[in-house]
Motif scaffolding. Structure first.
Motif, PDB file in Angstrom:
ATOM      1  N   THR A 195      -7.213   1.640  -5.010  1.00 57.83           N
ATOM      2  CA  THR A 195      -8.128   0.964  -4.081  1.00 57.83           C
ATOM      3  C   THR A 195      -9.154   1.944  -3.532  1.00 57.83           C
ATOM      4  O   THR A 195     -10.350   1.630  -3.427  1.00 57.83           O
ATOM      5  CB  THR A 195      -7.329   0.321  -2.939  1.00 57.83           C
ATOM      6  N   THR A 196      -8.702   3.140  -3.165  1.00 60.18           N
ATOM      7  CA  THR A 196      -9.614   4.161  -2.647  1.00 60.18           C
ATOM      8  C   THR A 196     -10.657   4.554  -3.690  1.00 60.18           C
ATOM      9  O   THR A 196     -11.849   4.687  -3.380  1.00 60.18           O
ATOM     10  CB  THR A 196      -8.817   5.408  -2.219  1.00 60.18           C
ATOM     11  N   ARG A 216       1.794   4.243  -4.384  1.00 59.83           N
ATOM     12  CA  ARG A 216       0.704   5.216  -4.445  1.00 59.83           C
ATOM     13  C   ARG A 216      -0.402   4.771  -5.403  1.00 59.83           C
ATOM     14  O   ARG A 216      -1.594   4.957  -5.142  1.00 59.83           O
ATOM     15  CB  ARG A 216       1.235   6.579  -4.866  1.00 59.83           C
ATOM     16  N   SER A 219      -2.680   2.269  -3.501  1.00 63.46           N
ATOM     17  CA  SER A 219      -3.516   2.841  -2.441  1.00 63.46           C
ATOM     18  C   SER A 219      -4.587   3.765  -3.017  1.00 63.46           C
ATOM     19  O   SER A 219      -5.751   3.720  -2.594  1.00 63.46           O
ATOM     20  CB  SER A 219      -2.649   3.593  -1.426  1.00 63.46           C
ATOM     21  N   PHE A 253       0.816  -1.212   0.000  1.00 65.07           N
ATOM     22  CA  PHE A 253       0.000   0.000   0.000  1.00 65.07           C
ATOM     23  C   PHE A 253       0.854   1.268   0.000  1.00 65.07           C
ATOM     24  O   PHE A 253       0.316   2.364  -0.105  1.00 65.07           O
ATOM     25  CB  PHE A 253      -0.946  -0.009   1.204  1.00 65.07           C
TER      26      PHE A 253
END
Length: 554
Positions: A294-295, A288, A291, A285
């Motif tokens: 995924t967000t 970048r 992460s 994660f």
């Protein structure tokens, strides 16, 4: 072991050397990558169809198997729980033992469990086979996406994922119509039997076309404690979210589930930080692209699937659409998802992921803001124009974020990354349905008494409906038989008005949530194309993103 990149394009070595990699496919006579895409897309189509055709069949299943609504919900919830709990672990197994093998195992198992679900003679057996079907789908899904990464060169992977996503969206769009035809002309069991036809075709094509690439590190140890902890964490989390619509966020069983998820999740993170062979390395994660991707999927799933769930209730309960009509009414969303997916792929190819992600989330926010103006008297023609930006926006977000995650992950964690992105999308959808439902329920319980009073609903009937505000929060106004027509009409109008006030609040809340997500993406997403795989994840907090997750200079 996967061949050294410097050897890509050379002839295969003698017997006993590494199996061909994606870079070797032309020189080694492997099948066209587009044939591989067809096989994987058929598997995706089967899964996507399954969700929407089962939803259409549920009312008939309830009558045929003599079950109540709370039990019937587990036909869907049991499937969803199984998928969410197994996706990442299944992806890891594919990384370890080969994605072609697990794609074919998942395909065969999904087809077989679909047949058994169709043969179920009571609701308990149907739920049992749906759980096994969910596990099979979780085995199939991440390996299919990992196969695409291993097959397509980087300059074509974005387009392949866009096509793959569009096929899934179009299958979802066709699901209500296909399901309605099968239920009307045959019976509900055929919504499961149809998977056998698609599954046999996908299995045969996949067995012939997908290259058998030897995975790295097949002999290494497996993080069994991590598997147990992650599965238990996801089970507790999803179980808690499922309880919210019926029992609320503050109920003991809901809070207990979330507390268990927190404790188990903490133990899982501690385990993954200390073990040499982590199931889901926390350092992943720190890339970048992973992460942020995924967000973006979590936010997009929250808004798109949460909104369409309550739009379907609006069409059926407020406007009186039949289930198949409601599904067809949502066609602008699902069809234009298929338009947004290749559009997002082109923008991603040209400008990098920041543009399609931020633009897609902005379109979703605009759609939810527009839907917040809907009232009980609004016609369908006032609704469908906002389904267009919702579909196009989600179509731009999903393939772009998926490509970011899968393309950024180290090659030995491709299956884990595939499972991660699908888990994020599913959790977003489940959370969105629960959170938006809670907003609707809270608003309905507040405004329903006044709406009933303003409509001059007789006091005994009004009191009864106030006590059933949770039912009204689903758009249903349960008027007892024998109620005078004028009172029944007044009660229905008041109940629907209260539901729509809750719906408006939920759409505004969803729009605000998406705006926050869009701002995060705009500030933090890579500005240019992800350019290379990483051979390993970062090993320290101070380490910069590797080439897989770093942005190039724009």
């Amino acid at each position: 072991m996967v061949q050294d990149p410097k050897q890509a394009g050379r002839s295969a070595g003698p017997a006993g050397s590494a199996a061909p990699t994606a870079g070797d496919r032309s020189s080694n006579g492997l099948r066209s990558p587009w044939i591989v895409l067809t096989a994987v897309a058929l598997g995706t189509m089967m899964e996507a169809l399954d969700g929407t055709v089962v939803a259409v069949a549920n009312p008939v299943i309830a009558v045929d198997l003599d079950t109540d609504l709370s039990t019937l919900q587990w036909v869907t919830n049991g499937y969803m729980l199984a998928v969410a709990c197994v996706l990442v672990t299944a992806g890891k197994l594919g990384d370890r033992y080969g994605h072609k093998k697990f794609f074919l195992i998942g395909m065969a198992a999904f087809s077989a469990t679909s047949v058994m679900a169709g043969l179920a003679d009571n609701i308990g057996m149907l739920i049992f086979w749906r759980v096994l079907q969910g596990i099979s789908g979780a085995v199939l899904a991440p390996s299919g996406l990992a196969v695409l990464k291993a097959t397509f060169p980087k300059d074509r992977l974005k387009v392949a994922i866009g096509v793959w996503s569009a096929v899934g969206a179009l299958a979802m769009a066709a699901g209500p119509f296909i399901g309605g035809v099968m239920v009307d002309l045959l019976n509900w069991r055929w919504v499961f039997f149809v998977n056998l036809v698609v599954g046999v075709a996908a299995f045969a094509l996949g067995a012939w076309a997908i290259p058998a690439i030897r995975p790295e590190g097949a002999g290494r140890s497996f993080d069994l404690p991590g598997v147990v902890l992650l599965t238990a964490t996801l089970f507790a989390l999803v179980w808690g979210i499922i309880q919210v619509p019926e029992h609320g966020w503050g109920a003991g069983r809901t809070l207990g589930s979330f507390a268990a998820a927190l404790v188990l999740g903490t133990l899982f993170v501690l385990r993954e930080r200390t073990t040499a062979e982590a199931l889901l390395p926390p350092s992943l994660f720190r890339l970048r692209a992973i992460s942020i991707g995924t967000t973006a999927l979590l936010v997009g799933g929250f808004a798109a699937f949460g909104a369409t769930f309550y739009l379907a209730l609006y069409l059926q309960q407020v406007h009186g659409f039949e289930p198949m009509q409601a599904g067809l009414g949502l066609l602008p969303f699902t069809v234009l998802f298929g338009v947004g997916a290749p559009t997002g792929a082109v923008l991603n190819q040209r400008f990098g992921p920041r543009v399609p992600l931020s633009l897609g989330l902005s379109l979703i926010a605009v759609a939810l803001l527009g839907l917040s103006w809907m009232t009980g008297d609004s016609s369908y023609h006032a609704m469908w124009p906002f389904l267009a930006p919702l579909g196009v926006g989600m179509g731009m977000v999903a393939p772009t974020a998926i490509e970011m995650i899968v393309n950024s992950a180290p090659s030995q964690l491709t299956g884990v990354a595939s499972g991660l992105q699908q888990t994020a999308l599913m959790l977003g959808g489940v959370l969105g349905t629960a959170a938006l439902g809670s907003m609707i329920s809270a608003r309905v319980s507040t405004v329903l008494p006044q709406e009933l009073a303003d409509a001059d609903v007789p006091e005994p009937l009004a009191t009864s409906l106030e006590q059933m505000s949770k039912v009204v929060s689903q758009g249903v106004v349960p008027v007892p038989e024998g109620t005078p027509a004028s009172a029944a009409r007044a009660a229905a109008d008041a109940g629907h008005a209260a539901f729509m006030e809750g719906f408006q609040l939920a759409m505004l809340g969803g729009a605000a949530f998406v705006v926050v997500g869009a701002l995060l993406v705009l500030l933090l997403a890579p500005r240019a194309e992800i350019v290379a795989d990483a051979d390993a994840t970062p090993t320290s907090d101070g380490e910069r993103d590797t080439a897989a997750g770093a942005e190039t200079a724009s």
